[in-house]
Structure formats: C-alpha cells, structure tokens
Design a protein around this motif. Structure first.
Motif, PDB file in Angstrom:
ATOM      1  N   ASP A 139       3.548  13.838  51.903  1.00 55.65           N
ATOM      2  CA  ASP A 139       4.430  14.168  50.818  1.00 55.65           C
ATOM      3  C   ASP A 139       4.761  15.565  51.152  1.00 55.65           C
ATOM      4  OD1 ASP A 139       5.843  14.584  48.518  1.00 55.65           O
ATOM      5  OD2 ASP A 139       4.110  14.568  47.191  1.00 55.65           O
ATOM      6  N   VAL A 140       6.141  15.866  51.827  1.00 57.11           N
ATOM      7  CA  VAL A 140       6.612  17.002  52.280  1.00 57.11           C
ATOM      8  C   VAL A 140       8.098  17.265  51.521  1.00 57.11           C
ATOM      9  CG1 VAL A 140       4.957  17.571  54.156  1.00 57.11           C
ATOM     10  CG2 VAL A 140       7.129  16.092  54.647  1.00 57.11           C
ATOM     11  N   ARG A 141       8.507  16.489  50.365  1.00 58.44           N
ATOM     12  CA  ARG A 141       9.669  16.676  49.907  1.00 58.44           C
ATOM     13  C   ARG A 141      10.205  18.014  49.706  1.00 58.44           C
ATOM     14  NH1 ARG A 141       8.497  12.773  45.091  1.00 58.44           N
ATOM     15  NH2 ARG A 141       6.683  14.029  45.095  1.00 58.44           N
ATOM     16  N   ARG A 142       9.361  18.899  49.095  1.00 57.85           N
ATOM     17  CA  ARG A 142      10.020  20.181  48.851  1.00 57.85           C
ATOM     18  C   ARG A 142      10.309  20.874  50.158  1.00 57.85           C
ATOM     19  NH1 ARG A 142      12.967  21.607  45.565  1.00 57.85           N
ATOM     20  NH2 ARG A 142      12.140  20.262  44.259  1.00 57.85           N
ATOM     21  N   LYS A 143       9.339  21.046  51.136  1.00 59.02           N
ATOM     22  CA  LYS A 143       9.590  21.606  52.331  1.00 59.02           C
ATOM     23  C   LYS A 143      10.849  20.995  53.216  1.00 59.02           C
ATOM     24  CE  LYS A 143       6.632  23.168  56.037  1.00 59.02           C
ATOM     25  NZ  LYS A 143       5.325  23.396  56.918  1.00 59.02           N
ATOM     26  N   VAL A 144      10.940  19.665  53.176  1.00 60.00           N
ATOM     27  CA  VAL A 144      11.945  19.106  53.877  1.00 60.00           C
ATOM     28  C   VAL A 144      13.335  19.582  53.152  1.00 60.00           C
ATOM     29  CG1 VAL A 144      13.282  16.838  54.152  1.00 60.00           C
ATOM     30  CG2 VAL A 144      10.843  17.053  54.683  1.00 60.00           C
ATOM     31  N   ALA A 145      13.462  19.449  51.822  1.00 62.32           N
ATOM     32  CA  ALA A 145      14.553  19.983  50.928  1.00 62.32           C
ATOM     33  C   ALA A 145      14.908  21.479  51.481  1.00 62.32           C
ATOM     34  CB  ALA A 145      14.268  19.736  49.534  1.00 62.32           C
ATOM     35  N   ASP A 146      13.957  22.130  51.532  1.00 64.56           N
ATOM     36  CA  ASP A 146      13.978  23.593  52.034  1.00 64.56           C
ATOM     37  C   ASP A 146      14.835  23.735  53.323  1.00 64.56           C
ATOM     38  OD1 ASP A 146      13.351  24.341  49.432  1.00 64.56           O
ATOM     39  OD2 ASP A 146      11.311  24.799  50.028  1.00 64.56           O
TER      40      ASP A 146
END
Length: 116
Positions: free
Chosen positions: A95-102
């Motif tokens: 779950d790396v959604r926030r990191k990928v979005a950044d």
C-alpha cells in the motif's frame, strides 16, 4: 518466403492483378504517448485475485508499452518495492498510494487516488 496463409485473407475479394497485396491488418500501430500533463492516472488499492496480498494499482496510462514499462520501473525503484507493468496498468506491491501519488505529481502527471 511468401505469406500465403488463407486465414489471413478471409473476407477479401479475389484480384487478378499480379501486383495486388493483401492487407491483412496484422500490423497495429501503438498510440503515441500523451505528454505527462495530459495523462490522468488513477491510483487504487487492490486485493482481488492476489491471495490476500495488497497491491497499489495505477491505471489510465495512454501510450506506448515502452513508456509504460519505464514509468513502472521508476515507480518500483523510488518505492523500493516489486511489481509489474503491462496492459495499460502498473502494479506496485504494498500500500504505497500516497508515495506513488507524490512521485507521479512530481513528474507532472494528473493523479487521482480512487479509494483513499
């Protein structure tokens, strides 16, 4: 050697012209990759058909397979996780959604997190 497979010519009318070339439609051209600013990527969390493992799924990429693979490699490297890229989507393990979005926003892509 001449390609003489009759299945490739189904639906073609016979021609007596000796220089006639059958258009089998076998060569599909890949669409050119849109600029980063015009891409709208969707990021979601997925567990389906993955034996309970959680993955981050990036969909909506429009362009050549080589460019998709390069973006997938960049994301995997910056997230420090495994994954794959193919068929218009990128899968990153965990779950790396926030990191990928950044990361994607920093590259200039339009980003939308679907199930935050």
């Amino acid at each position: 050697m001449k390609n003489n497979n009759w299945k490739d010519r189904l639906g073609t009318v016979y021609s007596t012209n000796p220089d006639f070339k059958y258009d089998t439609g076998g060569e599909e051209r890949e669409a050119d990759t849109l600029p980063n600013g015009k891409q709208s990527l969707r990021i979601s969390l997925d567990k389906k058909n993955r034996r309970g493992k959680t993955v981050t799924l990036i969909t909506g990429f429009r362009g050549r397979h080589e460019d998709l693979a390069a973006l997938g490699k960049l994301l995997k490297m910056k997230c420090g996780a495994g994954g794959s890229a193919g068929e218009g989507e990128i899968i990153i393990q965990g779950d790396v959604r926030r990191k990928v979005a950044d990361i994607l926003a920093g590259e200039g892509y339009g980003v939308k997190i679907m199930n935050a």
